[in-house]
Enzyme design. Structure first.
Site, short mmCIF file in Angstrom:
data_model
loop_
_atom_site.label_atom_id
_atom_site.label_comp_id
_atom_site.label_asym_id
_atom_site.label_seq_id
_atom_site.Cartn_x
_atom_site.Cartn_y
_atom_site.Cartn_z
CG ASP A 208 -1.87 1.18 1.27
OD1 ASP A 208 -2.76 1.15 0.32
OD2 ASP A 208 -1.71 2.08 2.00
CD GLU B 179 -4.99 1.37 -3.87
OE1 GLU B 179 -6.36 1.73 -3.94
OE2 GLU B 179 -4.38 1.50 -2.75
CG ASP C 248 -1.38 3.29 5.90
OD1 ASP C 248 -2.39 3.63 5.24
OD2 ASP C 248 -0.58 3.99 6.40
#
Length: 436
Positions: free
Chosen positions: A192, A276, A356
């Site tokens: 992330d 991502e 996170d």
């Protein structure tokens, strides 16, 4: 796999002058070709073909007094300048026709001699070579010293000589390399990306955001203020421009070095990597634009992607709309909202999540699921011969395969399972709530 190895060049005064002449000739040929095609379009004439354009702006131009100096440089770099123009036109045409993915591509523009970044390319036809002393021999330019930081893995197919805005010279060698699969490791990781921490992994590790631009902001501000006070066109202004460019180059070099080292470490230590797919272009239009650009997420993910392909590691990008931060990694519950100031939260199931780390765990799970499906994993249970009690109309509900147990909650509409012409006898009814 095609890679580009870049090395620093140290040309002397004579070689710098020869390179400046080569940069200028390539720029003039590019602009002449662009001007010829624009003039043909304005006059309603057909599109000038690549061969005709080369004949007009190179072969015939060398015979005129105005362009006779084009013969002072290698003809290969002039042909490559036209090749760049042809590529720019093809990209523009395919983009205008909707055949090219990504943002729209603008038509090619004229190159300016005031642009501090210049580049020329030599292919094998130019017969460039590397001498026994380690120098780069360029046709009609001479031998240029190279700072070899590592050896080339194979014979280069082309070399691009670049002068950047800071006045530095580089040689980029295009080489073909075979894959170098790394030994398999059991670990897989989801990443992330953020601003508080540059990267948070699914195993709980956090990498601090170095903020290279922020750390040198005071030095850059002073250099830019000094530049603003210089008279336009003066030598002092040129020196101030070079000073600002060198300061920005140091920031870019530090950011690139950090991304290379971190991406290499992640690829080496993990069998599969999932990140991502962030919309950097959209985030750069917010009030966090400077921090987003300073982070360099696109550069980092691009390095992860090509290094994973080189070393045989699976790599995937998760859909940017996947709610990784709002999804509980323990029970799968989806929170209604998750503002940015919420850094930790408690799920109704009792699990306490770091925002996170929880997002990285969900990215890892989503990447694994996509990878199984893409690699031929079981999306629907295999067809099997129905048991004797399943094919007729009975009060007992039909039995489903074990792989479907727990996945189907309600059979809608009370469908009759009697065999029909559209359903082969002995096959269980298909339900839209099947696994996958």
């Amino acid at each position: 796999m095609r890679l580009r190895y870049r090395y620093r060049l140290s040309p002397d005064a004579a070689r710098r002058q020869a390179l400046a002449r080569a940069f200028g000739c390539a720029r003039v040929v590019f602009n002449d070709g662009l001007r010829a095609r624009q003039a043909a379009r304005e006059a309603g004439l057909p599109y000038v073909s690549d061969g005709e354009l080369s004949k007009r702006v190179i072969t015939e131009a060398k015979k005129t007094p105005e362009r006779a100096w084009l013969g002072e440089v290698s003809a290969v770099l002039l042909q490559q300048a036209l090749a760049d123009l042809n590529t720019a036109y093809r990209n523009f045409f395919t983009s205008a026709a909707g055949k090219r993915k990504g943002p729209k591509v603008a038509p090619p523009r004229f190159r300016s001699r005031k642009d501090n970044r210049q580049a020329i390319r030599f292919t094998r036809n130019a017969r460039f070579s590397i001498t026994t002393g380690g120098r780069l021999r360029l046709p009609k330019i001479g031998d240029v010293p190279v700072r070899w930081s590592r050896s080339l893995p194979s014979e280069p197919s082309s070399v691009t000589v670049i002068k950047d805005v800071a006045g530095r010279y580089f040689a980029g060698f295009a080489v073909e390399t075979a894959g170098e699969p790394l030994p398999q490791v059991p670990a897989e990781v989801g990443i992330d990306l953020g601003l508080t921490h540059f990267a948070v992994t699914s195993d709980g590790s956090k990498v601090d955001n170095p903020r290279f631009l922020r750390r040198t902001e005071r030095r850059l501000r002073k250099a830019q203020q000094a530049l603003s006070r210089k008279v336009k066109g003066s030598d002092n202004r040129k020196k101030a421009i070079a000073k600002v460019a060198r300061a920005h180059a140091r920031v870019a070099d530090a950011r690139r070095d950090f991304a290379h080292k971190l991406s290499a470490s992640i690829i080496r230590d993990n069998q599969a990597v999932y990140v991502e797919n962030l919309s950097v272009r959209g985030l750069a239009r917010t009030r966090l634009a400077r921090s987003v650009h300073d982070a360099g997420w696109s550069q980092f993910t691009a390095m992860l992607e090509y290094k994973a392909a080189r070393y045989g590691r699976p790599f995937a990008k998760i859909d940017r709309w996947f709610p990784s931060s709002r999804l509980c990694s323990a029970c799968g519950a989806l929170a209604a909202s998750m503002p940015l100031h919420v850094r930790s939260w408690t799920c109704p199931c009792g699990a306490v999540h770091d925002r996170d780390v929880n997002a990285a765990i969900n990215i890892l799970a989503a990447g694994r699921a996509d990878r199984r499906n893409a690699c031929g994993g079981t999306v629907r249970p295999p067809l099997a011969v129905a048991r004797p009690g399943e094919a007729g109309t009975h009060s007992k509900p039909p039995a489903f395969p074990a792989a479907w147990q727990g996945r189907i909650s309600v059979l809608q509409g009370g469908e009759d399972v009697k065999p029909s012409s559209s359903r082969p006898p002995g096959r269980a009814p298909r339900c839209s709530a099947g696994p996958g």
